[in-house]
Structure formats: C-alpha cells, structure tokens
Motif scaffolding. Structure first.
Motif, short mmCIF file in Angstrom:
data_model
loop_
_atom_site.label_atom_id
_atom_site.label_comp_id
_atom_site.label_asym_id
_atom_site.label_seq_id
_atom_site.Cartn_x
_atom_site.Cartn_y
_atom_site.Cartn_z
N ARG A 42 -11.77 12.09 -5.45
CA ARG A 42 -10.50 13.07 -4.52
C ARG A 42 -10.68 14.38 -5.38
N ASN B 191 -10.56 6.73 -4.29
CA ASN B 191 -9.74 7.03 -4.61
C ASN B 191 -10.21 8.64 -5.41
N TYR C 202 -1.32 -1.15 -5.00
CA TYR C 202 -2.06 -0.57 -4.70
C TYR C 202 -2.08 1.21 -5.67
N ALA C 203 -2.08 1.11 -6.17
CA ALA C 203 -1.90 2.35 -6.56
C ALA C 203 -3.21 3.29 -7.38
N PHE C 204 -4.44 2.79 -7.21
CA PHE C 204 -4.96 3.44 -6.85
C PHE C 204 -7.06 2.64 -6.85
N SER C 205 -7.52 3.67 -5.73
CA SER C 205 -8.28 2.47 -5.41
C SER C 205 -9.71 3.26 -5.39
N ARG D 26 -3.31 0.45 8.35
CA ARG D 26 -5.63 0.10 8.19
C ARG D 26 -4.80 0.12 6.71
N ARG E 148 2.89 -1.46 4.39
CA ARG E 148 1.80 0.25 4.25
C ARG E 148 3.16 1.32 4.61
N ILE F 39 0.61 -0.68 -0.07
CA ILE F 39 0.28 0.06 -0.33
C ILE F 39 0.90 1.36 0.12
N MET F 40 1.47 2.10 -1.42
CA MET F 40 2.20 3.19 -1.84
C MET F 40 1.31 4.07 -0.75
N ASP F 41 1.46 4.46 0.31
CA ASP F 41 1.18 5.76 1.16
C ASP F 41 1.57 6.63 1.44
N SER G 279 -7.18 -0.38 4.14
CA SER G 279 -8.09 0.85 3.44
C SER G 279 -8.59 -0.09 1.58
C1 IPE Z 1 -4.73 3.85 -0.56
O1 IPE Z 1 -4.27 4.69 0.51
C2 IPE Z 1 -4.58 3.73 -1.53
C3 IPE Z 1 -3.69 3.66 -2.13
C4 IPE Z 1 -1.96 3.66 -1.31
C5 IPE Z 1 -3.93 3.48 -3.21
P1 IPE Z 1 -5.49 5.93 1.08
O2 IPE Z 1 -4.45 7.19 1.36
O3 IPE Z 1 -6.47 6.12 -0.12
O4 IPE Z 1 -6.55 5.47 1.97
P2 IPE Z 1 -6.99 6.07 3.61
O5 IPE Z 1 -7.90 7.21 2.83
O6 IPE Z 1 -6.02 6.68 4.26
O7 IPE Z 1 -7.68 5.23 3.81
#
Ligand code: IPE
Ligand code: IPE
Ligand code: MG
Length: 274
Positions: free
Chosen positions: A86, A83, A77-80, A210, A204, A33-35, A212
């Motif tokens: 946004r 997302n 994970y590039a786009f949920s 979490r 993550r 999860i690239m956050d 997500s």
């Molecule tokens: C999860 O990150 C989705 C990706 C990494 C693509 P988000 O930033 O969307 O997750 P939340 O909103 O903090 O849970």
C-alpha cells in the motif's frame, strides 16, 4: 460472562443477545480479519486513513467484550506481510494509529487483566512502533486473563516457514539434525501462537470470502463467519451475533454426529449390527 452484563443496558438488544448465548459453549479462541476500513471511508467521501481511524473503536469494543465474556484468546489481524504494497502514507498512518491505540489502551488492558502478544515479524516496523509494542507486551506479561494476539506484519505462510526453521535450529543445537523428522506437533510447538488453542471461530468483516494469508495452519477446523458489515461499523452486538451463530454450528472435525451410526447402517444393509 457475568462481567459482560455489568456493562450492558438491561433489556437492550445486546443484553438479549448475550442472554441467548450458552456460557458453557463459548469459543475458546476467536480470530478476526478486520476488513473494510477503506471502503467505509470511501462511502463517506473521506480518505482511506479516516477509515483506519474509525476502526480503532471497534477494536476497543471487541477486545473488552471478549475479555468480559471470558474468551481465552482473541487474535486480531492488523497488518499483513502483503499490506506493505500500500502507499507509504497509508502504512505510516497505520503505525501512528497503532502507537496511539497502545498508549490509550494500556490502562484498559491492565484493568481487564489482558495479556498482549504480538504475532508476525514486528522487527520490520518503525522503531517507535516496536518500542510501544514491546513496552505493552512487557507491562501486561503477568496478566492472567485473556490473551490478545495482535497479528502485525503477519503472514500465515511466513509463520509456517518460521516454525520449520525454528524446528531445524533446535535440532541443530541439540545435534539431532541428521535424523530430524518433522511432525505436526513439532510445527505447532514453534508457531507464533504456540501454547494457545486453535481458533474456534474466524470472523471476517466486509463480505470478502477469503482468508488473505491469515492463520493458515490454525484455522484447519475453525468455523467461518463472514459479515457484510464494514469493520468501523462492527459493534458489540455484531460480535455477539457471530458467537450465537457459532453456537448453532455442528462441528464434526471429520467425524459424525449421528447418535448410533452402526444401527442406522444395519437397517439399510438389512443385517444386524453385531
Ligand atoms: C487482510 O485484509 C489483512 C488485514 C485485515 C490486516 P486485506 O484487505 O489486506 O486483504 P485482501 O487484499 O482484500 O485479500
Ligand atoms: C482493513 O481495511 C485494514 C487493513 C488491512 C490494515 P482495508 O484497508 O483493507 O479496507 P478495504 O478492504 O480497502 O475496504
Ligand atoms: Mg481490505
């Protein structure tokens, strides 16, 4: 794993980390999860999209490192599906960056024998992004090395719903709908990730504790690794550290790792095991 040493400076921190890994116990599947792109940019007084741009290099490094390590499957994970909430301008920039990444990376994917797959519902993406994805998926289709799953417009719940609907469609086609019984195997066979192993290690970045909506079904027994590092700062050494930590975990899958539990119990109960 030898392929990795070819690109590491001898006796560097990365070299030592890679040396410390047990090649026989590498995770078959790593999911990430690239956050933290937005926070990375904010810390520098830059617009959020600058964080997304800076997030391209760690993608490149992570993909190449995993391929060279001999990892069977990497899912990013590039786009949920969430997302889309946004601002339009941010979302549009993400599609532009995706096209740029794919164009620039195709030769490297080919060199590293990587097969690109898309998981999610890419049909909602702008035409140009869909076309670039389709052409990269087709161009790398016969590669036999690592499978790289890009999770785009992906949701774990959506995936399970799609899988169940596919099970129903299959049964309808075969005329077996009236006595259909759904089991775990049937759902698994229809997930976007069908045919590949479940993630052993889920990383993550940015410290959020979490999931997500990521790979809800497949991570049932994944080892979780959360780092405070923001995605644009995630280096090869961070990945190797996560794998080293994974190798220290005791994976029990609901069972036990004690050598002879019957004998231990017999001692406590004061009666022989048999
Ligand atoms: C999860 O990150 C989705 C990706 C990494 C693509 P988000 O930033 O969307 O997750 P939340 O909103 O903090 O849970
Ligand atoms: C992850 O970084 C990238 C995507 C979700 C596309 P974020 O954009 O979620 O960054 P933060 O979490 O706001 O810092
Ligand atoms: Mg985020």
């Amino acid at each position: 794993m030898q392929d990795l040493f070819a690109v590491l400076a001898p006796d560097s921190a990365e070299w030592d980390l890679a040396r410390s890994l047990d090649p026989a116990r590498l995770p078959a599947h790593i999911a990430v999860i690239m956050d933290g792109n937005g926070r990375w940019a904010k810390q520098r007084g830059l617009p959020r999209v600058a964080g997304h741009k800076a997030g391209v290099e760690p993608v490149r490094a992570t993909v190449e490192t995993c391929a060279r390590l001999g990892i069977e499957c990497l899912t990013l994970y590039a786009f949920s599906v969430e997302n889309w909430k946004r601002p339009r301008t941010e979302v549009d920039t993400l599609w532009r960056l995706l096209r740029y990444y794919l164009k620039a990376e195709l030769p490297r994917l080919q060199r590293n024998n990587i097969r690109l797959c898309v998981i999610g519902r890419p049909d909602s993406l702008p035409e140009s992004a869909q076309e670039e994805l389709e052409s990269c998926v087709a161009a790398t289709h016969d590669n036999t090395g690592m499978r790289l799953n890009l999770a785009i417009n992906y949701g774990g719940r959506t995936e399970i719903v799609d899988a169940v609907n596919r099970v129903i469609d299959d049964a309808r086609r075969k005329g077996t709908l009236s006595h259909l019984k759904v089991d775990e195997e049937a759902i698994e066979r229809h997930l976007y990730t069908a045919g590949g192993p479940d993630p052993d290690l889920l990383i993550r970045t940015s410290g959020e504790m979490r999931i997500s909506n990521f790979l809800l079904w497949q991570i049932a027994y994944a080892e979780l690794y959360v780092t405070e590092t923001l995605w644009p700062d995630f280096k090869r050494a961070d990945l190797l550290r996560a794998i080293a930590e994974y190798q220290k975990r005791d994976r029990r899958f609901g069972g036990l790792t004690r050598a002879k539990p019957e004998e231990e119990e017999a001692e406590v109960l004061g009666v022989p095991a048999r």
